[in-house]
Design a protein around this motif. Structure first.
Motif, short mmCIF file in Angstrom:
data_model
loop_
_atom_site.label_atom_id
_atom_site.label_comp_id
_atom_site.label_asym_id
_atom_site.label_seq_id
_atom_site.Cartn_x
_atom_site.Cartn_y
_atom_site.Cartn_z
N ASP A 369 0.85 -1.19 0.00
CA ASP A 369 0.00 0.00 0.00
C ASP A 369 0.89 1.24 0.00
N PRO A 370 0.94 2.00 -1.10
CA PRO A 370 1.84 3.17 -1.13
C PRO A 370 1.42 4.28 -0.17
N GLN A 371 0.14 4.27 0.23
CA GLN A 371 -0.33 5.32 1.13
C GLN A 371 0.09 5.07 2.58
N GLN A 372 0.61 3.87 2.88
CA GLN A 372 1.02 3.56 4.25
C GLN A 372 2.52 3.63 4.44
N VAL A 373 3.24 4.10 3.44
CA VAL A 373 4.70 4.15 3.53
C VAL A 373 5.12 5.01 4.72
N GLN A 374 4.56 6.21 4.81
CA GLN A 374 4.94 7.08 5.92
C GLN A 374 4.37 6.56 7.24
N GLY A 375 3.18 5.94 7.20
CA GLY A 375 2.61 5.38 8.43
C GLY A 375 3.47 4.28 9.01
N ALA A 404 -1.11 6.80 -7.04
CA ALA A 404 -2.51 6.45 -6.80
C ALA A 404 -2.83 5.21 -7.63
N LEU A 405 -2.93 4.06 -6.98
CA LEU A 405 -3.11 2.79 -7.68
C LEU A 405 -4.56 2.33 -7.71
N VAL A 406 -5.41 2.98 -6.94
CA VAL A 406 -6.84 2.63 -6.94
C VAL A 406 -7.65 3.90 -7.11
N GLY A 407 -8.91 3.74 -7.41
CA GLY A 407 -9.78 4.89 -7.61
C GLY A 407 -11.20 4.56 -7.25
N GLU A 408 -12.13 5.03 -8.08
CA GLU A 408 -13.56 4.80 -7.83
C GLU A 408 -14.09 3.74 -8.79
N VAL A 409 -15.03 2.94 -8.30
CA VAL A 409 -15.66 1.90 -9.11
C VAL A 409 -17.16 2.02 -8.95
N THR A 410 -17.86 1.95 -10.09
CA THR A 410 -19.33 2.03 -10.08
C THR A 410 -19.90 0.62 -10.16
N LEU A 411 -20.82 0.30 -9.26
CA LEU A 411 -21.41 -1.03 -9.19
C LEU A 411 -22.88 -0.99 -9.62
N ASP A 412 -23.21 -1.79 -10.64
CA ASP A 412 -24.59 -1.98 -11.06
C ASP A 412 -25.16 -3.11 -10.19
N GLU A 413 -25.99 -2.75 -9.24
CA GLU A 413 -26.46 -3.73 -8.26
C GLU A 413 -27.40 -4.77 -8.87
N ASN A 414 -28.18 -4.40 -9.86
CA ASN A 414 -29.04 -5.38 -10.53
C ASN A 414 -28.21 -6.43 -11.24
N ARG A 415 -27.16 -5.98 -11.91
CA ARG A 415 -26.27 -6.94 -12.61
C ARG A 415 -25.57 -7.84 -11.60
N SER A 449 -24.41 2.24 -7.37
CA SER A 449 -23.66 2.93 -6.31
C SER A 449 -22.21 3.10 -6.74
N GLN A 450 -21.59 4.13 -6.25
CA GLN A 450 -20.20 4.44 -6.59
C GLN A 450 -19.35 4.35 -5.34
N TRP A 451 -18.19 3.66 -5.47
CA TRP A 451 -17.39 3.34 -4.29
C TRP A 451 -15.94 3.78 -4.46
N MET A 452 -15.40 4.35 -3.38
CA MET A 452 -13.97 4.67 -3.32
C MET A 452 -13.23 3.47 -2.74
N ILE A 453 -12.25 2.96 -3.47
CA ILE A 453 -11.52 1.76 -3.06
C ILE A 453 -10.41 2.15 -2.09
N PRO A 454 -10.26 1.43 -0.97
CA PRO A 454 -9.16 1.75 -0.04
C PRO A 454 -7.81 1.46 -0.68
N SER A 455 -6.80 2.21 -0.28
CA SER A 455 -5.50 2.14 -0.93
C SER A 455 -4.84 0.77 -0.80
N TYR A 456 -5.23 -0.04 0.19
CA TYR A 456 -4.59 -1.34 0.38
C TYR A 456 -5.23 -2.44 -0.46
N ARG A 457 -6.38 -2.18 -1.08
CA ARG A 457 -7.02 -3.19 -1.92
C ARG A 457 -6.67 -2.96 -3.38
N LEU A 458 -5.44 -3.33 -3.75
CA LEU A 458 -4.94 -3.11 -5.11
C LEU A 458 -5.63 -3.99 -6.12
N ASP A 459 -6.39 -5.00 -5.67
CA ASP A 459 -7.01 -5.94 -6.59
C ASP A 459 -8.41 -5.53 -7.02
#
Length: 799
Positions: A369-375, A404-415, A449-459
């Motif tokens: 997780d690149p966002q935890q380097v300083q942590g 920034a290796l992750v971003g936002e993902v839109t989920l079609d809940e019916n699909r 729904s639209q979701w922000m992915i946490p920085s540690y979930r690169l998958d």
């Protein structure tokens, strides 16, 4: 990866779950549990005891009778076989009623006539440590009578196989996040360490101290200086944490970096600041540049290897291993704490090429997780100041920026409902699951729904990744079972599969064992290849034993034979169906399915009432292959023999080349310790199948007896046996059934028969389907066939 249950329990309360339940929970969520090991004892009936005195057992030289203080106020007599203790030592004592690891119950009893009221224990008997050949000697300040599990708590160790895409699970915090989502239990602390409170000094102000010359390979590098530390042994809690997962404590500074790595997944490295010459330069190595690593070995680097260097030399192979000249020792006073993000591909390439793997490289090559380097740097600094003292600079020196290796993902809940087959799943339930997994909802409509992915979930990059996460959490039991498949017509793939399975069953029924060898072989094994052709070289081999995609299956069978011979087996019957890889003359490659067979040793198993059976020869192997095809075989020698083979020949069926057959050269056979000749064959599955198509034909057993006639003939010495066999196979006389050779004679001296001639004897069989034959009828048929023989072949029948 090894995970400690007691360490996990610092992040969430798992007391309501049994070990098997946790194992099932992880397994069904896609985390493979390879093993579970229980360490220590949970019972309070193992206590600290002090040996007051001991004397020789009156009836046994190797036993001692000890008087021990168990804290009860009365000395307890114990008979012990260990010799590594002295009076005054404190050791673990298992009281009657205690159950040790492995289900061993302690009872009062007598040993050689002397009462023994318990058992003094070694570390292995308590499920901790290795066998030292004696009792576990405890610290002198251990309170007598204290339950052993209070000083050494029992633990459970999970051995997990983490898939490469789930690098977030390579830490106790990461696994705790996963279990919190699966169980609904709350985490006790922070979910991640992306929010660091320490101020930073950016590259512009620190340009002379840190310079990144390979930004693609290292987007972010941070350094923090800590001065005045006192390096020594780690405190008990830290040593116990590391030992619980199989890590050896080294010193307080190194142990802290290892702890942070296993706690939150951020790999760190500490350098003795006083050994550096100038600032830090993150660069690519020079061709042939030498590096002395912490393991004491020197490595030659290449221009695509990333190093951390000072102004004169590399001090670390980035993400893989530190340098032997700049490592932290007991004399270190000032340290530089390094925390960085490295591109996974570069770390993987360097680690594989050098054959140098570490816990650090294992994580970097999968992606941290690149966002935890300083942590990670901040947590390590806090522990160093608490344990080793010293003063840390107020700011962290930073070069580069976290990608920034992750971003936002839109989920079609019916699909999602349709793909998962769960139409009853509500939108609230879907969003609750994603929230538990650490995703943040940015917006939502009725079915989307639209979701922000946490920085540690690169998958998590696409909507289907979120659907997979939902499926893992709800479990497959939630998906209703229904029959939706329809029968498909038989196609070419089905027929090829059936043909291969029939071959396997046929060979297995004849005493052969199927082998499955690797498709990657070493360069040294190429000489064992049969059938010609060049293998495909691997660009980045994992090791020297896996450099080439095999051009032949036979090298793997020979290696299998060698292993079995060295285990005492000398009657060898192996086969393998598999794919080979061949280089094309004009570049490129092609793949081919083949069958390889290896045969050596007695033709039948040995028996107590018989002599040693005769060793199999090449004709035995030819016969076994003949049984696999309906077309008569022709064995045709080839001119070019490999140095590792004798009698190399083509196997033909008409105009088709079925494959090749050969004897392993005696010198090569001796190398694998074979006591008998070794014969191998490799067949083309496509050609073998071509001669086996069409329905199987059966004939009823003959109702009338047959009659035989023997014939001996002189033929040229160079006349191939296959030509004589082909002649008899083409005879269509209604009474002629078949022929079989039973003798071949030649005299190299020329005394009994000319040197250029040989004598062959055959048995010919005659039978009628309608009646019992008379002698005259057989004689007439026999004469007709012999006449045709002399006209067709350069043969002289001996009458």
């Amino acid at each position: 990866m090894q995970v400690s249950l007691s360490w996990l329990s610092t992040h969430l309360d798992l007391s309501s779950y049994t070990v098997p339940q946790l194992s099932d929970l992880l397994t069904f969520a896609g985390v493979e549990v390879e093993g579970i090991e229980e360490r220590g004892v949970a019972t309070d009936k193992v206590v600290v005891a002090q040996i007051q005195s001991f004397e020789q057992h009156p009836n046994a030289d190797k036993l001692s009778v000890c008087q021990v203080d168990d804290g009860s106020g009365t000395l307890r007599q114990i008979v012990c076989g260990a010799k590594n203790f002295k009076a005054g030592d404190k050791v673990p004592l298992a009281l009657p009623g205690a159950v040790l690891p492995g289900g061993f119950a302690i009872k009062e009893g007598k040993l050689r006539g002397v009462d023994s009221l318990g058992m003094l224990c070694s570390g292995t008997e308590l499920g901790i440590g290795e066998d030292t050949g004696g009792l576990l000697i405890m610290a002198a300040d251990s309170p007598v009578g204290t339950p052993f599990n209070k000083l050494n708590p029992a633990d459970v160790l999970f051995d997990l196989e983490i898939t490469p895409n789930r690098s977030d699970l390579l830490s106790h915090l990461g696994l705790a996040r996963e279990l919190a989502a699966l169980t609904g239990l709350p985490l006790k602390g922070e979910r991640h360490h992306a929010n660091a409170s320490t101020s930073t000094k950016v590259k512009a102000a620190a340009e002379e101290q840190i310079v990144i010359k390979a930004a693609e390979a290292c987007p972010l590098y941070t350094a923090r200086l800590i001065k005045g530390v006192k390096v020594g042994p780690s405190p008990e809690w830290l040593r116990r944490r590391l030992e619980s997962i199989g890590l050896r404590p080294i010193n307080s500074i190194v142990d802290i970096t290892n702890y942070v790595m296993m706690e939150m997944g951020q790999s760190l490295h500490c350098v003795d600041l006083d050994t550096l010459k100038g600032g830090i330069v993150v660069r690519l190595a020079s061709e042939g540049e030498k590096f002395l690593a912490l393991d004491g070995l020197s490595y030659a680097l290449q221009t695509d290897d990333l190093v951390i260097a000072d102004s004169e030399r590399p001090v670390a192979i980035a993400g893989v291993m530190g340098g032997g000249e700049t490592g932290v020792t007991e004399t270190t006073v000032n340290v530089l704490l390094e925390s960085a993000y490295f591109a996974p591909s570069g770390i993987r390439r360097t680690s594989r090429r050098l054959g140098l793997s570490s816990d650090s490289s294992y994580r970097f090559e999968r992606g941290i997780d690149p966002q935890q380097v300083q942590g990670g740097s901040e947590l390590a600094t806090k522990l160093i100041l608490e344990i080793a003292g010293g003063t840390a600079e107020d700011v962290v020196q930073v070069a580069g920026a976290a990608p920034a290796l992750v971003g936002e993902v839109t989920l079609d809940e019916n699909r999602a409902r349709k793909l998962l087959g769960t139409p009853d799943m509500t939108g609230d339930e879907i969003r609750a699951i994603l929230n538990k997994l650490g995703l943040t909802q940015k917006s939502a409509s009725e079915h989307e729904s639209q979701w922000m992915i946490p920085s540690y979930r690169l998958d998590l990059l696409r909507a289907v990744d979120l659907m997979e996460e939902i499926a893992r959490v709800i479990g497959l039991d939630r998906v209703p079972s229904r029959q939706v498949a329809v029968a498909a017509p038989v196609d070419a793939a089905d027929r090829a599969y059936d043909f291969a399975m029939n071959l396997r069953q046929t060979l297995a029924s004849r005493g052969f064992f199927e082998a499955q060898t690797l498709r990657l072989i070493a360069d040294a094994q190429l000489a064992d290849s049969l059938g010609g052709g060049q293998g495909v070289a691997v660009k980045n081999p994992l090791s020297e034993d896996h450099t080439t995609l095999r051009p032949s299956i036979v090298p793997g069978l020979i290696a299998t034979a060698a292993l079995n011979i060295r285990q005492g087996l000398h009657r060898l019957r192996f086969f393998e169906l598999g794919r080979v890889f061949l280089t094309l003359p004009k570049g490129g490659s092609r793949e081919e399915e083949r069958l390889a067979v290896l045969l050596s040793g007695p033709v039948s198993p040995t028996s107590w009432h018989g002599r040693e059976p005769q060793a199999a020869d090449v004709h035995e192997l030819v016969g076994q292959i003949q049984n696999l095809t309906r077309t008569p075989l022709e064995v045709r020698p080839v001119k070019e023999n490999s140095a590792n083979y004798l009698l190399t020949s083509e196997l033909r069926a008409g105009n088709r080349i079925l494959g090749w057959i050969a004897q392993l050269h005696p010198a090569r056979a001796r190398e694998i310790d074979a006591r008998h000749p070794v014969y191998v064959a490799e067949l083309l599955l496509s050609a073998l199948r071509q001669g086996s198509t069409g329905p199987t034909k059966f004939e009823e057993l003959p109702r009338f007896p047959g009659m035989t006639r023997d014939v001996a003939m002189e033929v040229p010495a160079d006349l191939a046996h296959a030509k004589v066999a082909a002649f008899f196979a083409t005879q269509k006389h209604p009474l002629f059934v078949g022929a079989e050779v039973f003798d071949v004679f030649a005299d190299p001296s020329g005394t009994k028969i000319a040197k250029d001639r040989k004598s062959i004897a055959w048995t010919l069989t005659y039978r009628s389907a309608d009646k019992t034959l008379e002698t005259a009828e057989v004689d007439a048929a026999h004469t007709a066939i012999l006449t045709a023989l002399e006209k067709t072949l350069p043969a002289t029948v001996r009458r």
